[in-house]
Every structure is written in structure tokens, then in C-alpha cells.
Design a protein around this motif. Structure first.
Motif, short mmCIF file in Angstrom:
data_model
loop_
_atom_site.label_atom_id
_atom_site.label_comp_id
_atom_site.label_asym_id
_atom_site.label_seq_id
_atom_site.Cartn_x
_atom_site.Cartn_y
_atom_site.Cartn_z
N ALA A 321 -10.21 -1.05 2.49
CA ALA A 321 -9.11 -1.97 2.17
C ALA A 321 -9.53 -3.01 1.15
O ALA A 321 -8.69 -3.53 0.40
CB ALA A 321 -8.63 -2.66 3.45
N GLU A 322 -10.82 -3.28 1.08
CA GLU A 322 -11.35 -4.27 0.14
C GLU A 322 -11.07 -3.89 -1.32
O GLU A 322 -10.92 -4.76 -2.18
CB GLU A 322 -12.85 -4.41 0.38
N ILE A 323 -10.97 -2.60 -1.61
CA ILE A 323 -10.74 -2.16 -3.00
C ILE A 323 -9.44 -1.38 -3.14
O ILE A 323 -9.19 -0.78 -4.19
CB ILE A 323 -11.91 -1.29 -3.50
N ASN A 324 -8.63 -1.39 -2.10
CA ASN A 324 -7.41 -0.57 -2.10
C ASN A 324 -6.17 -1.45 -1.95
O ASN A 324 -5.59 -1.55 -0.88
CB ASN A 324 -7.48 0.45 -0.95
N PRO A 325 -5.72 -2.10 -3.05
CA PRO A 325 -4.48 -2.87 -2.96
C PRO A 325 -3.32 -1.94 -2.66
O PRO A 325 -3.28 -0.81 -3.15
CB PRO A 325 -4.35 -3.49 -4.36
N ARG A 326 -2.35 -2.37 -1.87
CA ARG A 326 -1.39 -1.41 -1.36
C ARG A 326 -0.07 -2.06 -0.99
O ARG A 326 -0.01 -3.28 -0.75
CB ARG A 326 -1.98 -0.69 -0.13
N ASP A 327 0.97 -1.25 -0.92
CA ASP A 327 2.28 -1.73 -0.51
C ASP A 327 2.41 -1.77 1.01
O ASP A 327 3.16 -2.57 1.56
CB ASP A 327 3.38 -0.82 -1.07
N ASN A 328 1.70 -0.87 1.69
CA ASN A 328 1.70 -0.85 3.15
C ASN A 328 0.48 -0.04 3.60
O ASN A 328 -0.26 0.50 2.78
CB ASN A 328 3.01 -0.26 3.71
N GLU A 329 0.29 0.04 4.91
CA GLU A 329 -0.93 0.66 5.42
C GLU A 329 -0.91 2.19 5.35
O GLU A 329 -1.95 2.82 5.60
CB GLU A 329 -1.21 0.19 6.84
N MET A 330 0.23 2.80 5.00
CA MET A 330 0.21 4.24 4.78
C MET A 330 -0.66 4.58 3.57
O MET A 330 -1.25 5.66 3.51
CB MET A 330 1.63 4.78 4.57
N GLN A 331 -0.75 3.65 2.63
CA GLN A 331 -1.62 3.88 1.47
C GLN A 331 -3.09 3.87 1.86
O GLN A 331 -3.92 4.46 1.16
CB GLN A 331 -1.35 2.83 0.40
N GLN A 332 -3.42 3.22 2.96
CA GLN A 332 -4.79 3.31 3.47
C GLN A 332 -5.07 4.74 3.95
O GLN A 332 -6.13 5.31 3.66
CB GLN A 332 -4.99 2.32 4.61
N LEU A 333 -4.13 5.31 4.70
CA LEU A 333 -4.31 6.69 5.18
C LEU A 333 -4.38 7.66 4.01
O LEU A 333 -5.11 8.66 4.06
CB LEU A 333 -3.16 7.07 6.11
N TRP A 334 -3.63 7.36 2.94
CA TRP A 334 -3.58 8.25 1.79
C TRP A 334 -4.83 8.12 0.92
O TRP A 334 -5.48 9.13 0.59
CB TRP A 334 -2.32 7.90 0.98
N LEU A 335 -5.21 6.88 0.55
CA LEU A 335 -6.22 6.69 -0.48
C LEU A 335 -7.61 6.36 0.04
O LEU A 335 -8.59 6.59 -0.67
CB LEU A 335 -5.77 5.59 -1.45
N ALA A 336 -7.72 5.82 1.25
CA ALA A 336 -9.07 5.52 1.76
C ALA A 336 -9.96 6.77 1.80
O ALA A 336 -11.13 6.71 1.41
CB ALA A 336 -8.99 4.87 3.14
N PRO A 337 -9.46 7.94 2.25
CA PRO A 337 -10.31 9.14 2.21
C PRO A 337 -10.77 9.51 0.80
O PRO A 337 -11.89 10.01 0.62
CB PRO A 337 -9.41 10.23 2.79
N TYR A 338 -9.92 9.25 -0.19
CA TYR A 338 -10.28 9.51 -1.59
C TYR A 338 -11.46 8.63 -2.00
O TYR A 338 -12.44 9.12 -2.59
CB TYR A 338 -9.06 9.25 -2.46
N TYR A 339 -11.40 7.34 -1.69
CA TYR A 339 -12.48 6.43 -2.08
C TYR A 339 -13.75 6.69 -1.29
O TYR A 339 -14.86 6.52 -1.82
CB TYR A 339 -12.03 4.98 -1.88
#
Length: 594
Positions: A321-339
Motif C-alpha cells: 500500500a505504501e507504493i500503490n495509490p488507489r481509488d479503493n482497496e480492490m486495487q490492492q487485491l489487483w496490483l499488490a501481487p504485481y508489485y
């Protein structure tokens, strides 16, 4: 809703939200307005024949769209003489004059269009935003050899948040002034070759801060105290950091912007590029799994990832989350695995003891664990990942994910299944043509129900969406006994979110799947930047999209039928969303009524 795995992630994110900037508030958002020389006063003179005017306008637009510039010119001149209050006709005239090298006349017409505003789309060589029109005016001045005027209009466009700054130097229309120092500074291509390595990174840091201030729709974004502190600390540390560590520090800065459409793509630079582990992760409701891998690591597919180094996976996900600015926490599920698949990110988050490799602990179906060490490899960014085709069994929704749009009809149950994977035009068939084909299929085919699948769609060119929305509305009118389903999820983002919001507003569709990856009203677009010395590339969100009502403060659009992705269904080739839809049809459940 989610299992204990994601509950742990949410718990960790509760702490992380204390230092991650929140999304920009509406009152801080600045409007993108035209810069006109003077106010336009409405015409009082009567148009002699409104019918002739309309016919001429339709014909002129068709000629422009078919690039028949010479034939379009007299008709557009006739239109603007007859009626001067339509920005679209002045816009078409200006574009036509540019194509015919009538630059002085083009400037007059485009300035007129700028004062009135433009709403036309699908126009060759054109783009309707005011800052794009300013670039056209700058190009016309450059073609006339008027360097100062060209630079003046470039500066106006940049102040109006023009989002393709990095491409300006490569536009042929500016070839005659590309050696001008002011032009190079405006386009971000000026380089002082006498600077040392550390001075170059400092210059890039200054440029990044200036681009955040120029581009971000929230005019206070660059004043975020956490952002300023990170920038100052990074500046002090530059001499002792590697290029990759400096890029990671910039990613931390972008992370403080607090909404989606802000990120750095750490693969396109001249230096500081990241690598990627030879595996792909995906977060299911029952944990993070390896869903794809390069050939020599294919035996890892299907393994659950339980730790990165000594850190449990849920905590590692939360750290991203420290490097993943987002509109909501679904973007964490989407992009955290990528990072998490980038060793440089793992090192920056203190999840790895090395900058180019990582240790991860995996668990097989028999609950046997092992720790493996993987090394990063160079890679090309081809867009954020979607769930890949299952190597063993692939259901319908995973078989054609690289095709922007396609459909098929299941005659056994009358379901028209439409998969819309990218808001982009196909060379063989435009989205408008595709939508017209859908309408014909609804009219004459054996169609009782329609399923629109948006699970893989993370956006694109939103201006091309209206024909598809019209086709969905037509389905409901033509098939009142039928049901319209929309399948959505974490990847449903940006322009795809806008489509989903309109569907939610204007139809009685039954929404199936996960919450969407963005908000009905959100800060979007993609203001591109490229840092002059390092070539680091990234995006800053530059516009506010109010697709829903002004009072709509939902953080996402929630499904009417929650169907969350689980690893068992995926690896067994089952589509739980379609399974749920079949159940609704089998039980003849009534649709929604608004």
C-alpha cells in the motif's frame, strides 16, 4: 466477505492508511477550462435555412471523417459564415486548414473553437480537449516559423494539464523548432550534459515534483506534507542509493497521491529499471497463489505463497500500500501481487535481503511447504496483469482475454455472452460496428439473455463507449422478459468503471462478481511524464470524472450477487460467476427494478 487471509490484509491496511494519503476531496479539484482571447457573444443573425445548414453540417463531418479535406473546406467555410456559435464546426474548419497547410486561417478557426468549446469525437488528427487544441495552435505557429508564439501556446497547453508532454518533441510539426532551448525546456527534453550523476537525479526529482503539481487534478496534491518529506529525504540520500533505490523512493512519493491512475512503470527508463520474478501471483479469497510461471518454474503453478522472506503474505500485501495509490482497496487485491513480483520492490519494503532476488515460501495442495529463491529477470511492461488462462482447464472467460471485444451465443439457453476486455478500437471492427452487430444479433438471433463480462477490462478510450451502452439499453427494450447481467471485479477500472457506472444508472442489470476497482465518481485520466535524465516513465491522474450523481460517494460499485474468486474454482477450470448466473436463470429469479 473475504476469508481470514484478506481479513489479515485489511487489518494491516488499517495501520497503513494512517500514513497513506486519502483520495483528493472534491473541493480541491480544479476545472480544466479553455483559455480564450475574449468572451464569445451569441449570434443574433437568423440562419436562412436551418434544414440546409443541418444537411451541410452532416455532409461536412462525413467528409472530414473520410479525410476529404479539400471537399470539406468550402462546406465548413459556409457553415461558419452562416452560424458562428458552434465550436464543433470551427474545430473541423481549423483541422481542415491545417491539413491543407493554411496555417494562419487554421489558427483563427481553432482559437474560435477554443472560445466556444468542442464535443466531437472520432475525428481524424483531432482531439477535443482544450489543451489538445492549444497544441494544434502551437503547431500551426511552428509551421509558420513563429517560435515565440508556438512556445507561448505550448506553455498554455501545459498549464491546462496537457498529458502527452513527453511526446511533443517527436511530433513532426515541431521539427523546425526542436533545437530551440525554450522548446526543449517546455517539452522536458533539455539536458545539461555537464551535470554529475547525483545532480541529474536531483534534476529528475525536481521535474517529478513539478509534474505532480502541473498534472494532478487536485491542486493541493503537491503540498502533501508526507510527499514533501519523502522528496527531501530522497534528495539527501541520492548519493548513497542505487538507481533502482532512487526509483523506488519516487514510487513511494507517488504512493502518497492517494488515488488510482498514479504510478511509475519501472521498466521504460534509461536507468533504474526493475526486474520481475519468473512467476505471477494472484490473490484469491483463500490466499495468494502462483498462477503462471516461466517454463522452468511451471511446477510452482498452483502453489500457495505463505511468506516473503520472514514476512507472512498478508503483511507483505499490506506493505505494498505504501507504493500503490488507489481509488479503493480492490486495487490492492489487483496490483499488490504485481508489485510483489518485483525484487526491487521487495527490497524497498524490507521483504527481501537482496535487490535482485527474493526468497518466498510456498505450500502445495498437500500442505507441504518449501522455501525457494528466485532471481529477477528483465521484462517489458505490457499492461497490468489479468488472471491468465489456466494451463490445465480454461473456462470461457479466460480463453480470449487479449481480444478487446468478442461475443458468442449459447443457443441451448439463449445467452448472448459478450466479453469486453479493453476500451480500444480493433482494426478489423470498431466498437461502434461491434455494438451494431450486437443489436442485429438481439433483433434476429436466438437471444433471451445478455451477459457482459468486464472482469479483465481496466479501461482505455472512454469516448468510444456510447454505442455499446446503447446496445445494452436496446437489449432491455427489445427483450423485456430477458435478463441483463454484468460481471465485474477488481480489474474493472477507469473507462470500464465509467461504463459500469452508466450501466448501473441507466439499466436494470444484475451485477455479478467482486466490487469494482474504482469509484463511480473518481479522479482519472493518465497524465504521462518522462523524467529527462533517467527516462523514468509514469502517470499522474489529471481529471475528475463525475459519471454518477454529484452526491454519489460510493467507494466502488458493489455486486448484487457477490461471487469472489477462489483458487479451487480457478485451478479446476470453473467460472463461479457464470455458475451463479445459470442458477439465477434456472430458478427464474426476477431482475432488479429501479
Amino acid at each position: 466477505m473475504y476469508s481470514s487471509f484478506l481479513t489479515h490484509v485489511a487489518t494491516c491496511l488499517t495501520f497503513s492508511s494512517l500514513f497513506i494519503a486519502q483520495p483528493a476531496k472534491a473541493e480541491s479539484i480544479r476545472a480544466l477550462t479553455s483559455t480564450s482571447e475574449q468572451a464569445h457573444v451569441a449570434q443574433q443573425q437568423t440562419v436562412k435555412s436551418p434544414v440546409d445548414y443541418l444537411n451541410t453540417r452532416i455532409n461536412a463531418l462525413a467528409l472530414v471523417r473520410s479525410k476529404n479535406w479539400q471537399q470539406a473546406l468550402p462546406q465548413l467555410q459556409k457553415l461558419t459564415r452562416s452560424y458562428q456559435d458552434d465550436g464543433d464546426t470551427w474545430y473541423l474548419l481549423g483541422l481542415t486548414q491545417i491539413q491543407l497547410a493554411h496555417y494562419e486561417q487554421a489558427i483563427i478557426a481553432l482559437k474560435k473553437a477554443l472560445s466556444l468549446g468542442v464535443n466531437l469525437t472520432n475525428v481524424p488528427t483531432g482531439s477535443r480537449p482544450s489543451n489538445d487544441i492549444m497544441i494544434k495552435i502551437a503547431g500551426a505557429y511552428a509551421a509558420l516559423g513563429k517560435v515565440d508564439e508556438a512556445n507561448q501556446w505550448l506553455s498554455k497547453s501545459l498549464s491546462a494539464r496537457y498529458d502527452e508532454r513527453s511526446s511533443l518533441a517527436n511530433k513532426g510539426v515541431f521539427d523546425s523548432i526542436k533545437d530551440n532551448m525554450q522548446f526543449q525546456r517546455l517539452t522536458g527534453n533539455y539536458k545539461d550534459t555537464s551535470l554529475t550523476r547525483d545532480q541529474q537525479w536531483n534534476a529528475d526529482l525536481d521535474f517529478l515534483l513539478s509534474e505532480i503539481k502541473r498534472l494532478h487534478v487536485n491542486e493541493q496534491a503537491s503540498n502533501n506534507l508526507d510527499l514533501i518529506t519523502l522528496a527531501n529525504n530522497l534528495r539527501s540520500d541520492i548519493p548513497k542509493l542505487t538507481d533502482q533505490q532512487i526509483v523506488f523512493g519516487m514510487m513511494q512519493m507517488i504512493g502518497r497521491l492517494g488515488n488510482g491512475h498514479n504510478f511509475i512503470v519501472p521498466t521504460f527508463g534509461e536507468k533504474g529499471n526493475f526486474t520481475r520474478l519468473p512467476v505471477q501471483f494472484y490473490a484469491f479469497i483463500d490466499g495468494l497463489y502462483i498462477v503462471d510461471a516461466e517454463a522452468e518454474f511451471s511446477d510452482l503453478i498452483g502453489h500457495k505463497v505463505t511468506a516473503f522472506g520472514q514476512t507472512p503474505t498478508a503483511e507483505a500485501m499490506a506493505k505494498v500500500a505504501e507504493i500503490n495509490p488507489r481509488d479503493n482497496e480492490m486495487q490492492q487485491l489487483w496490483l499488490a501481487p504485481y508489485y510483489l513480483a518485483m525484487p526491487e520492490v521487495l527490497a524497498g519494503l524490507e521483504l527481501s535481503d537482496a535487490s535482485n532476488e527474493a526468497s518466498i515460501t510456498v505450500e502445495n495442495a498437500q500442505n507441504m511447504q518449501k522455501t525457494i529463491r528466485l532471481r529477477g529477470r528483465t521484462f517489458e511492461f505490457r499492461g497490468f496483469p489479468t488472471l491468465p488462462e489456466n494451463n490445465q482447464k480454461s473456462p470461457q472467460y479466460l480463453q480470449n482475454v487479449t481480444k478487446p471485444y468478442w461475443y458468442e451465443v449459447d443457443k441451448s439457453n439463449g445467452i448472448l455472452y459478450v466479453q469486453f476486455n479493453a476500451v480500444a478500437q480493433m482494426k478489423t471492427q470498431s466498437l461502434a460496428q461491434f455494438s451494431a452487430e450486437l443489436i442485429e444479433k438481439i433483433k434476429h438471433g436466438e437471444v433471451s439473455h445478455l451477459v457482459l463480462d468486464l472482469r479483465h477490462n481496466s479501461g482505455g478510450n472512454g469516448s468510444i463507449l456510447p454505442p455499446l451502452l446503447k446496445a445494452l439499453i436496446y437489449f432491455e427494450a427489445a427483450k423485456p422478459a430477458g435478463k441483463l447481467f454484468v460481471v465485474m471485479g477488481r480489474n474493472t477500472f477507469s473507462a470500464a468503471q465509467n461504463l459500469l457506472t452508466n450501466i448501473d444508472s441507466f439499466t436494470n442489470a444484475i451485477l455479478v462478481g467482486e466490487p469494482s476497482g474504482s469509484r463511480p465518481n473518481h479522479i482519472g485520466e493518465a497524465g504521462r511524464f518522462r523524467l529527462p535524465f533517467s527516462g523514468v516513465f509514469g502517470l499522474v491522474s489529471s481529471q475528475f470524472h463525475q459519471t454518477s450523481r454529484a452526491e454519489d460517494h460510493r467507494i466502488w460499485i458493489a455486486p448484487h450477487m457477490p461471487v469472489l474468486p477462489d483458487s479451487t474454482s480457478y485451478f479446476n477450470g470453473v467460472d463461479p460467476a457464470m455458475k451463479a448466473i445459470y442458477s439465477v436463470l434456472d430458478k427464474n429469479v426476477d431482475g432488479l427494478s429501479k
